[in-house]
Design a protein around this motif. Sequence first.
Motif, short mmCIF file in Angstrom:
data_model
loop_
_atom_site.label_atom_id
_atom_site.label_comp_id
_atom_site.label_asym_id
_atom_site.label_seq_id
_atom_site.Cartn_x
_atom_site.Cartn_y
_atom_site.Cartn_z
N VAL A 41 1.39 2.58 -11.01
CA VAL A 41 0.52 1.53 -10.51
C VAL A 41 0.46 1.75 -9.00
O VAL A 41 1.49 1.78 -8.34
CB VAL A 41 1.07 0.12 -10.82
CG1 VAL A 41 0.24 -0.94 -10.13
CG2 VAL A 41 1.12 -0.12 -12.31
N SER A 42 -0.75 1.95 -8.47
CA SER A 42 -0.92 2.19 -7.04
C SER A 42 -1.44 0.93 -6.38
O SER A 42 -2.44 0.35 -6.82
CB SER A 42 -1.90 3.34 -6.80
OG SER A 42 -1.41 4.53 -7.36
N ILE A 43 -0.76 0.51 -5.30
CA ILE A 43 -1.11 -0.69 -4.57
C ILE A 43 -1.42 -0.31 -3.13
O ILE A 43 -0.59 0.32 -2.47
CB ILE A 43 0.03 -1.72 -4.63
CG1 ILE A 43 0.31 -2.10 -6.09
CG2 ILE A 43 -0.31 -2.96 -3.81
CD1 ILE A 43 1.53 -2.97 -6.28
N ALA A 44 -2.62 -0.69 -2.67
CA ALA A 44 -3.03 -0.38 -1.30
C ALA A 44 -2.94 -1.63 -0.46
O ALA A 44 -3.57 -2.65 -0.76
CB ALA A 44 -4.45 0.16 -1.29
N GLY A 45 -2.14 -1.57 0.58
CA GLY A 45 -2.00 -2.66 1.54
C GLY A 45 -2.09 -2.03 2.92
O GLY A 45 -3.11 -1.46 3.28
N LYS A 46 -1.00 -2.06 3.65
CA LYS A 46 -0.95 -1.35 4.94
C LYS A 46 -0.83 0.15 4.71
O LYS A 46 -1.08 0.94 5.59
CB LYS A 46 0.20 -1.87 5.77
CG LYS A 46 -0.02 -3.27 6.25
CD LYS A 46 1.05 -3.71 7.20
CE LYS A 46 0.75 -5.11 7.68
NZ LYS A 46 1.70 -5.58 8.65
N GLY A 47 -0.41 0.52 3.54
CA GLY A 47 -0.33 1.90 3.08
C GLY A 47 -0.52 1.87 1.58
O GLY A 47 -0.84 0.84 1.00
N ILE A 48 -0.34 3.01 0.94
CA ILE A 48 -0.45 3.05 -0.52
C ILE A 48 0.94 3.25 -1.10
O ILE A 48 1.68 4.15 -0.69
CB ILE A 48 -1.39 4.18 -0.97
CG1 ILE A 48 -2.80 3.89 -0.48
CG2 ILE A 48 -1.38 4.31 -2.49
CD1 ILE A 48 -3.80 4.97 -0.81
#
Length: 73
Positions: A41-48
């Motif tokens: 599961v990839s989550i993008a916020g300030k980074g990935i």
Amino acid sequence: MSLLRRIERSRLPQVGEVVRVFQHERLLASGRVICSDHHFVSIAGKGIVDLDTDELRRGLNDGSIRIEREPLY
């Protein structure tokens, strides 16, 4: 597909959701889910951040991982 498998799948973050993932009350990832498959599961916020789905399932089952979802309006 069995009922338990469908319930387990719905507990994992889905593409497009804005989530915060905590493990032992420590923030692991925060942002929008950009990819979700059988392995990661990839989550993008300030980074990935890529999270292993097997590890997420184990943590959700034993209570060490908590997922907070932003409400959809």
